[in-house]
Write an enzyme that holds these catalytic residues in place. Sequence first.
Site, PDB file in Angstrom:
ATOM      1  N   ASN A 210       0.852  -1.197   0.000  1.00 31.19           N
ATOM      2  CA  ASN A 210       0.000   0.000   0.000  1.00 31.19           C
ATOM      3  C   ASN A 210       0.883   1.240   0.000  1.00 31.19           C
ATOM      4  O   ASN A 210       2.111   1.136  -0.029  1.00 31.19           O
ATOM      5  CB  ASN A 210      -0.952  -0.028   1.198  1.00 31.19           C
ATOM      6  CG  ASN A 210      -0.171  -0.093   2.493  1.00 31.19           C
ATOM      7  OD1 ASN A 210       0.524   0.840   2.851  1.00 31.19           O
ATOM      8  ND2 ASN A 210      -0.250  -1.235   3.187  1.00 31.19           N
ATOM      9  N   PRO A 305      -2.153 -12.237  10.674  1.00 32.43           N
ATOM     10  CA  PRO A 305      -2.467 -12.036  12.090  1.00 32.43           C
ATOM     11  C   PRO A 305      -2.760 -10.564  12.337  1.00 32.43           C
ATOM     12  O   PRO A 305      -2.160  -9.702  11.694  1.00 32.43           O
ATOM     13  CB  PRO A 305      -1.169 -12.456  12.796  1.00 32.43           C
ATOM     14  CG  PRO A 305      -0.109 -12.473  11.750  1.00 32.43           C
ATOM     15  CD  PRO A 305      -0.792 -12.690  10.434  1.00 32.43           C
ATOM     16  N   LYS A 341     -11.077  -4.077  18.207  1.00 34.31           N
ATOM     17  CA  LYS A 341      -9.680  -4.450  18.483  1.00 34.31           C
ATOM     18  C   LYS A 341      -9.317  -4.216  19.953  1.00 34.31           C
ATOM     19  O   LYS A 341      -8.175  -4.403  20.343  1.00 34.31           O
ATOM     20  CB  LYS A 341      -8.745  -3.663  17.552  1.00 34.31           C
ATOM     21  CG  LYS A 341      -8.887  -4.056  16.073  1.00 34.31           C
ATOM     22  CD  LYS A 341      -7.976  -3.194  15.174  1.00 34.31           C
ATOM     23  CE  LYS A 341      -8.221  -3.493  13.702  1.00 34.31           C
ATOM     24  NZ  LYS A 341      -7.138  -4.247  13.081  1.00 34.31           N
TER      25      LYS A 341
HETATM   26  O1  PMT Z   1       2.797   6.099   6.577  1.00 25.91           O
HETATM   27  P1  PMT Z   1       2.186   7.417   6.157  1.00 25.91           P
HETATM   28  O2  PMT Z   1       2.321   7.664   4.670  1.00 25.91           O
HETATM   29  O3  PMT Z   1       2.670   8.569   6.989  1.00 25.91           O
HETATM   30  O4  PMT Z   1       0.614   7.321   6.393  1.00 25.91           O
HETATM   31  C1  PMT Z   1       0.098   7.247   7.668  1.00 25.91           C
HETATM   32  C2  PMT Z   1      -1.032   6.200   7.745  1.00 25.91           C
HETATM   33  C3  PMT Z   1      -2.161   6.570   6.801  1.00 25.91           C
HETATM   34  C4  PMT Z   1      -0.476   4.808   7.380  1.00 25.91           C
HETATM   35  C5  PMT Z   1      -1.526   6.212   9.243  1.00 25.91           C
HETATM   36  O5  PMT Z   1      -2.027   7.485   9.534  1.00 25.91           O
HETATM   37  C6  PMT Z   1      -2.649   5.214   9.488  1.00 25.91           C
HETATM   38  O6  PMT Z   1      -3.808   5.566   9.498  1.00 25.91           O
HETATM   39  N1  PMT Z   1      -2.297   3.931   9.742  1.00 25.91           N
HETATM   40  C7  PMT Z   1      -3.256   2.830   9.904  1.00 25.91           C
HETATM   41  C8  PMT Z   1      -3.685   2.368   8.553  1.00 25.91           C
HETATM   42  C9  PMT Z   1      -4.976   1.536   8.575  1.00 25.91           C
HETATM   43  O7  PMT Z   1      -5.927   1.892   8.018  1.00 25.91           O
HETATM   44  O8  PMT Z   1      -4.925   0.505   9.307  1.00 25.91           O
HETATM   45  P2  PMT Z   1      -6.175  -0.556   9.455  1.00 25.91           P
HETATM   46  O9  PMT Z   1      -7.487   0.116   9.469  1.00 25.91           O
HETATM   47  O10 PMT Z   1      -5.954  -1.635   8.459  1.00 25.91           O
HETATM   48  O11 PMT Z   1      -5.860  -1.078  10.882  1.00 25.91           O
HETATM   49  C10 PMT Z   1      -6.300  -0.465  12.071  1.00 25.91           C
HETATM   50  C11 PMT Z   1      -5.255  -0.648  13.126  1.00 25.91           C
HETATM   51  O12 PMT Z   1      -4.927  -2.039  13.260  1.00 25.91           O
HETATM   52  C12 PMT Z   1      -3.956   0.050  12.838  1.00 25.91           C
HETATM   53  O13 PMT Z   1      -3.445   0.527  14.060  1.00 25.91           O
HETATM   54  C13 PMT Z   1      -3.072  -1.047  12.264  1.00 25.91           C
HETATM   55  O14 PMT Z   1      -1.668  -0.806  12.479  1.00 25.91           O
HETATM   56  C14 PMT Z   1      -3.556  -2.266  13.031  1.00 25.91           C
HETATM   57  N2  PMT Z   1      -3.429  -3.549  12.299  1.00 25.91           N
HETATM   58  C15 PMT Z   1      -4.145  -3.784  11.171  1.00 25.91           C
HETATM   59  C16 PMT Z   1      -4.057  -5.014  10.550  1.00 25.91           C
HETATM   60  C17 PMT Z   1      -3.205  -6.010  11.079  1.00 25.91           C
HETATM   61  N3  PMT Z   1      -3.076  -7.183  10.488  1.00 25.91           N
HETATM   62  N4  PMT Z   1      -2.516  -5.743  12.190  1.00 25.91           N
HETATM   63  C18 PMT Z   1      -2.593  -4.550  12.809  1.00 25.91           C
HETATM   64  O15 PMT Z   1      -1.944  -4.311  13.837  1.00 25.91           O
END
Ligand code: PMT
Length: 400
Positions: A210, A305, A341
């Site tokens: 991504n 995971p 979560k």
């Molecule tokens: O890296 P940059 O270009 O500065 O951009 C910043 C960002 C957009 C990446 C950041 O601001 C952000 O929002 N990060 C989370 C991205 C996201 O949408 O994550 P998610 O919705 O898939 O997951 C939610 C949370 O669970 C996050 O804290 C993620 O780290 C965590 N997660 C998700 C999936 C997974 N398998 N394990 C996780 O720990």
Amino acid sequence: MLSLTNKRILLGISGGIAAYKCGELTRLFVKAGAQVRVAMTKASTEFITPLTMQALSGNRVALDLLDHEAEGAMGHIELARWADLILIAPATADFISRTAHGNANDLLTALILATSAPVAIAPAMNQGMWGDKTTQSNVKKLEEKGFLLFGPAEGDQACGDVGIGRMAEPIEIATKSASLFDKGSLAGLNFLITGGPTLEAIDPVRFITNHSSGKMAYALADEASAAGAKVTLVSGPVNVRASNLISQIDVTSACQMHEAVMECVASADIFIGVAAVADYRPAFPAKQKIKKVEEELTLRFVKNPDIISDVASIENKPFVVGFAAETNSVIENGKRKLDSKKLDLIFANNATETFDSDVISAIAISSHFEQEILPGNKNSVAREMLQIICDVMEKKNNTA
Ligand code: PMT
């Protein structure tokens, strides 16, 4: 305002044109309350005189490895023991090379071998010399030994070139030196932060990923570290660099990130999941490059995971902070992830604006409050986020 009260700084000057900036640097150190002693190579005395450095530091300047006036003629050992910080500014390519190879054939290199104090270098050289592979590998060797790197900066050079290689400005070097001693508001706290994207292999040469640049995670790591926290950053592949004070674990896939986090989490007080972790990975990555034979190609994916959920379910879990980058219903989706979560706090943000951008805005959401964070560069927003994390954590501890 800079504070270095009673800190003992040994300024080592090697022979480059940027040595002229050492007068200003010494003045800043002395003004901030530091005791400054200066050691100079012979070449550096061509650029700034020992007399100038003596007048500004208020101390006799050390010039020779064997010092007849020092107790036991072992000036380098006395100075090495005296210093709280040894700063070499400017550090020339030659000086860096000799130090990287463990030489001790002049006062500065001998001092560095003998000291147990932290050593920082402020490189200064022509941009071509800085970019040279040998210089870069020497710098890497020093970083691996634990040396701190202050600069170099980019811009006009004395030789007429433009590029990376000029010595960082005295105020920047003085500020970074002071931050090494500044206990800061987050002193005593261990942060574990994930950042960047993950790469999930399809075959040996292809992957899905991504647009996460790592900028947000690195800003949080740098700001937490500058405020005195001990920070471990588990990072997917990115092009940004963290400060030398941060211990960084580089990973590629979600499974590797999961493993690294689980190994470190026991000592974390605060976990921040900034990484854009792939939710799924190809079930059977091909061992060899997939050939363009079929008209259609179907890949099967399996779930990765969920790192943050696993962190939130351990016994003695840290304070758990998530991020949610959403293209729609930002607050609702953020709340849903906070609950599902089992997070203490989440920063919901607009995915179409934040990936790879230098700027971010967000909504901080916990079970009992919501707070808007206005758009700002990722470092200033990171400071605001850290303040919110501390406030919510304190409230949680007080009601526990
Ligand atoms: O890296 P940059 O270009 O500065 O951009 C910043 C960002 C957009 C990446 C950041 O601001 C952000 O929002 N990060 C989370 C991205 C996201 O949408 O994550 P998610 O919705 O898939 O997951 C939610 C949370 O669970 C996050 O804290 C993620 O780290 C965590 N997660 C998700 C999936 C997974 N398998 N394990 C996780 O720990």
